[in-house]
Design a protein around this motif. Structure first.
Motif, PDB file in Angstrom:
ATOM      1  N   LYS A   8       0.853  -1.184   0.000  1.00  0.00           N
ATOM      2  CA  LYS A   8       0.000   0.000   0.000  1.00  0.00           C
ATOM      3  C   LYS A   8       0.889   1.233   0.000  1.00  0.00           C
ATOM      4  O   LYS A   8       1.881   1.293   0.729  1.00  0.00           O
ATOM      5  CB  LYS A   8      -0.898   0.028   1.233  1.00  0.00           C
ATOM      6  CG  LYS A   8      -1.890  -1.115   1.305  1.00  0.00           C
ATOM      7  CD  LYS A   8      -2.971  -0.990   0.245  1.00  0.00           C
ATOM      8  CE  LYS A   8      -3.928   0.153   0.540  1.00  0.00           C
ATOM      9  NZ  LYS A   8      -5.034   0.235  -0.451  1.00  0.00           N
ATOM     10  N   PRO A   9       0.575   2.227  -0.813  1.00  0.00           N
ATOM     11  CA  PRO A   9       1.431   3.422  -0.878  1.00  0.00           C
ATOM     12  C   PRO A   9       1.280   4.299   0.361  1.00  0.00           C
ATOM     13  O   PRO A   9       0.160   4.565   0.812  1.00  0.00           O
ATOM     14  CB  PRO A   9       0.915   4.137  -2.134  1.00  0.00           C
ATOM     15  CG  PRO A   9      -0.516   3.711  -2.253  1.00  0.00           C
ATOM     16  CD  PRO A   9      -0.563   2.301  -1.737  1.00  0.00           C
ATOM     17  N   GLY A  10       2.407   4.723   0.906  1.00  0.00           N
ATOM     18  CA  GLY A  10       2.416   5.677   1.995  1.00  0.00           C
ATOM     19  C   GLY A  10       2.511   7.095   1.457  1.00  0.00           C
ATOM     20  O   GLY A  10       2.436   7.316   0.234  1.00  0.00           O
ATOM     21  N   PRO A  11       2.696   8.081   2.323  1.00  0.00           N
ATOM     22  CA  PRO A  11       2.839   9.468   1.866  1.00  0.00           C
ATOM     23  C   PRO A  11       3.977   9.602   0.856  1.00  0.00           C
ATOM     24  O   PRO A  11       5.071   9.072   1.056  1.00  0.00           O
ATOM     25  CB  PRO A  11       3.154  10.222   3.162  1.00  0.00           C
ATOM     26  CG  PRO A  11       2.555   9.388   4.243  1.00  0.00           C
ATOM     27  CD  PRO A  11       2.726   7.973   3.801  1.00  0.00           C
ATOM     28  N   GLY A  12       3.704  10.277  -0.260  1.00  0.00           N
ATOM     29  CA  GLY A  12       4.730  10.503  -1.271  1.00  0.00           C
ATOM     30  C   GLY A  12       5.020   9.315  -2.151  1.00  0.00           C
ATOM     31  O   GLY A  12       5.953   9.358  -2.949  1.00  0.00           O
ATOM     32  N   GLU A  13       4.217   8.258  -2.062  1.00  0.00           N
ATOM     33  CA  GLU A  13       4.485   7.044  -2.830  1.00  0.00           C
ATOM     34  C   GLU A  13       3.382   6.766  -3.846  1.00  0.00           C
ATOM     35  O   GLU A  13       2.240   7.206  -3.696  1.00  0.00           O
ATOM     36  CB  GLU A  13       4.617   5.838  -1.902  1.00  0.00           C
ATOM     37  CG  GLU A  13       5.837   5.877  -1.005  1.00  0.00           C
ATOM     38  CD  GLU A  13       5.947   4.650  -0.129  1.00  0.00           C
ATOM     39  OE1 GLU A  13       7.075   4.331   0.287  1.00  0.00           O
ATOM     40  OE2 GLU A  13       4.911   4.004   0.147  1.00  0.00           O
ATOM     41  N   ALA A  14       3.746   6.002  -4.880  1.00  0.00           N
ATOM     42  CA  ALA A  14       2.800   5.569  -5.907  1.00  0.00           C
ATOM     43  C   ALA A  14       2.845   4.054  -6.008  1.00  0.00           C
ATOM     44  O   ALA A  14       3.905   3.436  -5.914  1.00  0.00           O
ATOM     45  CB  ALA A  14       3.155   6.192  -7.259  1.00  0.00           C
ATOM     46  N   GLY A  51      -0.134  13.475  -0.598  1.00  0.00           N
ATOM     47  CA  GLY A  51       0.837  14.480  -1.006  1.00  0.00           C
ATOM     48  C   GLY A  51       1.492  14.249  -2.347  1.00  0.00           C
ATOM     49  O   GLY A  51       2.347  15.037  -2.759  1.00  0.00           O
ATOM     50  N   VAL A  52       1.119  13.209  -3.076  1.00  0.00           N
ATOM     51  CA  VAL A  52       1.748  12.917  -4.365  1.00  0.00           C
ATOM     52  C   VAL A  52       1.251  13.905  -5.417  1.00  0.00           C
ATOM     53  O   VAL A  52       0.046  14.105  -5.581  1.00  0.00           O
ATOM     54  CB  VAL A  52       1.445  11.473  -4.807  1.00  0.00           C
ATOM     55  CG1 VAL A  52       1.876  11.246  -6.257  1.00  0.00           C
ATOM     56  CG2 VAL A  52       2.148  10.487  -3.890  1.00  0.00           C
ATOM     57  N   THR A  53       2.200  14.517  -6.139  1.00  0.00           N
ATOM     58  CA  THR A  53       1.855  15.494  -7.184  1.00  0.00           C
ATOM     59  C   THR A  53       2.502  15.190  -8.529  1.00  0.00           C
ATOM     60  O   THR A  53       2.047  15.680  -9.552  1.00  0.00           O
ATOM     61  CB  THR A  53       2.271  16.919  -6.755  1.00  0.00           C
ATOM     62  OG1 THR A  53       3.687  16.945  -6.498  1.00  0.00           O
ATOM     63  CG2 THR A  53       1.523  17.354  -5.497  1.00  0.00           C
ATOM     64  N   VAL A 107       6.636   2.637  -4.940  1.00  0.00           N
ATOM     65  CA  VAL A 107       7.860   3.413  -5.130  1.00  0.00           C
ATOM     66  C   VAL A 107       7.593   4.874  -4.815  1.00  0.00           C
ATOM     67  O   VAL A 107       6.450   5.351  -4.903  1.00  0.00           O
ATOM     68  CB  VAL A 107       8.348   3.237  -6.594  1.00  0.00           C
ATOM     69  CG1 VAL A 107       7.352   3.828  -7.568  1.00  0.00           C
ATOM     70  CG2 VAL A 107       9.717   3.809  -6.816  1.00  0.00           C
ATOM     71  N   SER A 108       8.632   5.605  -4.430  1.00  0.00           N
ATOM     72  CA  SER A 108       8.504   7.047  -4.232  1.00  0.00           C
ATOM     73  C   SER A 108       8.109   7.724  -5.538  1.00  0.00           C
ATOM     74  O   SER A 108       8.564   7.329  -6.614  1.00  0.00           O
ATOM     75  CB  SER A 108       9.836   7.632  -3.736  1.00  0.00           C
ATOM     76  OG  SER A 108       9.826   9.050  -3.842  1.00  0.00           O
ATOM     77  N   GLU A 109       7.288   8.753  -5.435  1.00  0.00           N
ATOM     78  CA  GLU A 109       6.923   9.501  -6.639  1.00  0.00           C
ATOM     79  C   GLU A 109       8.147  10.136  -7.289  1.00  0.00           C
ATOM     80  O   GLU A 109       8.133  10.437  -8.485  1.00  0.00           O
ATOM     81  CB  GLU A 109       5.896  10.586  -6.314  1.00  0.00           C
ATOM     82  CG  GLU A 109       6.419  11.705  -5.412  1.00  0.00           C
ATOM     83  CD  GLU A 109       5.463  12.889  -5.361  1.00  0.00           C
ATOM     84  OE1 GLU A 109       4.768  13.159  -6.352  1.00  0.00           O
ATOM     85  OE2 GLU A 109       5.426  13.555  -4.301  1.00  0.00           O
ATOM     86  N   GLN A 110       9.224  10.337  -6.526  1.00  0.00           N
ATOM     87  CA  GLN A 110      10.446  10.902  -7.086  1.00  0.00           C
ATOM     88  C   GLN A 110      11.205   9.888  -7.928  1.00  0.00           C
ATOM     89  O   GLN A 110      12.111  10.267  -8.674  1.00  0.00           O
ATOM     90  CB  GLN A 110      11.354  11.414  -5.956  1.00  0.00           C
ATOM     91  CG  GLN A 110      10.721  12.469  -5.065  1.00  0.00           C
ATOM     92  CD  GLN A 110      10.291  13.698  -5.837  1.00  0.00           C
ATOM     93  OE1 GLN A 110      10.936  14.101  -6.808  1.00  0.00           O
ATOM     94  NE2 GLN A 110       9.184  14.299  -5.427  1.00  0.00           N
ATOM     95  N   GLY A 111      10.836   8.624  -7.823  1.00  0.00           N
ATOM     96  CA  GLY A 111      11.559   7.568  -8.518  1.00  0.00           C
ATOM     97  C   GLY A 111      10.828   7.017  -9.720  1.00  0.00           C
ATOM     98  O   GLY A 111      10.994   5.832 -10.059  1.00  0.00           O
ATOM     99  N   VAL A 112       9.994   7.838 -10.374  1.00  0.00           N
ATOM    100  CA  VAL A 112       9.314   7.401 -11.594  1.00  0.00           C
ATOM    101  C   VAL A 112       9.351   8.515 -12.631  1.00  0.00           C
ATOM    102  O   VAL A 112       9.508   9.692 -12.301  1.00  0.00           O
ATOM    103  CB  VAL A 112       7.841   6.999 -11.332  1.00  0.00           C
ATOM    104  CG1 VAL A 112       7.763   5.798 -10.414  1.00  0.00           C
ATOM    105  CG2 VAL A 112       7.049   8.162 -10.775  1.00  0.00           C
ATOM    106  N   VAL A 113       9.196   8.128 -13.901  1.00  0.00           N
ATOM    107  CA  VAL A 113       9.040   9.097 -14.989  1.00  0.00           C
ATOM    108  C   VAL A 113       7.814   8.712 -15.805  1.00  0.00           C
ATOM    109  O   VAL A 113       7.533   7.529 -16.007  1.00  0.00           O
ATOM    110  CB  VAL A 113      10.284   9.164 -15.901  1.00  0.00           C
ATOM    111  CG1 VAL A 113      11.496   9.666 -15.122  1.00  0.00           C
ATOM    112  CG2 VAL A 113      10.585   7.816 -16.535  1.00  0.00           C
TER     113      VAL A 113
END
Length: 338
Positions: free
Chosen positions: A24-30, A76-78, A122-128
């Protein structure tokens, strides 16, 4: 959910189809439902703990490259939204700037769990996000092989129109390097042991080809291709021990050897004199960062660049896929369908 994981002990025999609870995704995750994965040389090395402690701990889900759809996001994912098609980045903590030990320790498929799972958090920062024109199979090939080639040819190599590049082999990185070099207007020579594969790379845009089995001294044979500058501007060095001495003879004064692969061995016997006397730049290349990935995607979309695809195997056939990859002879990226 289904996963493939190395469990109990290291070794390809301990790579097993298993199950884990759905994440399950936590804060900031997808949360990503994976669709396709693609194999790289490191996927043969990791199960044997070829990178030592840097490989990670067991149980470990292997394979770094894949594509999927975002099915849920945390608070918080944007950067992404449900329904987006994305690739996880190879280095999860390297979004831009210079490499660091921390950034290099965040590779998927070892030491971090990789993409051989139905669901991947995964963190939203770790995808494109991906261009629409790419199929899932094409997109799955990009995070490691394509970005490595982009880093060698563009980010570090700074290839310009009219440059002369030499690419060793016809594997995944090599084919992407050929595509990106031609995209930037370079003249490209490819060496391979297979005439059939050389025919194929000529059809993909290679300007010159050399069979290094028939012509062992390919450095001498390539001199007419670079007579106006005394050697290649950049050599995509994938061979390692056996090819580096020849690459040092074939690179121009002030040129670059982009060190990526060590397919023929790790330990080299070569004179350091030419590096100093000819001011050769020896540039190690280890994939790249998210900023580079997104720049590569923008260029690919502009030129409608398509990866070269090989065979596709079912999820449960990961081990036969790895054996197919190990034996060589294939042309184009080996894929895993979910």
């Amino acid at each position: 959910m289904r996963v493939f994981q190395i469990e109990g002990d290291w070794g390809i025999d301990n790579l097993k189809l298993s199950h884990r609870p759905e994440p399950k995704p936590g804060p900031g995750e997808a949360l990503i439902r994976m669709r396709m994965a693609a194999l790289n040389s490191r996927d043969l090395i990791v199960p044997e703990r070829g990178y030592g402690r840097a490989t990670g701990t067991l149980p470990l889900i292997p394979v770094s490259d894949g594509v999927g759809e975002v099915v849920e996001v945390g608070e918080g994912v944007t950067r992404v939204a449900v329904g987006d098609r994305v690739c996880p980045t190879y280095f999860q903590n390297w979004t831009g700037g210079a490499p660091t030990p921390e950034r290099f320790s965040s590779a998927l498929g070892g030491p971090l769990d990789g993409v051989m799972a139905d669901l991947f958090c995964v963190s939203e920062q770790g995808v494109v996000k991906l261009p629409e024109y790419l199929t899932d199979a094409e997109a799955a090939t990009l995070p490691c092989a394509a970005l490595t080639a982009w880093s060698a040819v563009v980010t570090h190599g700074r290839t310009r129109a009219g440059d002369r590049l030499l690419v060793q082999g016809t594997g995944g990185v090599a084919l992407f390097a050929l595509a990106f070099a031609k995209m930037h207007g370079a003249h490209v020579t490819v060496i391979s042991s297979s005439d059939d594969k050389l025919d194929k790379v000529r059809a993909l845009g290679a300007d010159e080809t050399i069979n290094y089995i028939e012509t062992e001294d390919w450095a001498r044979a390539s001199r007419p291709f670079t007579a106006d500058r005394g050697g290649f501007d950049n050599i995509i060095e994938l061979g390692g021990a056996k090819t580096l001495p020849l690459s040092l003879r074939a690179v121009r004064p002030g040129g670059t050897l982009s060190m990526i692969g060590v397919l023929s061995g790790l330990n080299i016997e070569a004179s350091l004199g030419p590096i100093v006397a000819r001011q050769v730049r020896l540039q190690g290349v280890t994939v790249g960062h998210r900023d580079g990935f997104e720049a590569m995607l923008a260029a690919m979309a502009l030129h409608q660049t398509r990866p070269v695809l090989g065979e596709t195997f079912a999820f449960e056939d990961l081990k036969p896929a790895l054996e197919h990859f190990r034996t060589g002879g294939h042309f184009g990226k080996t894929l895993i369908g979910f």
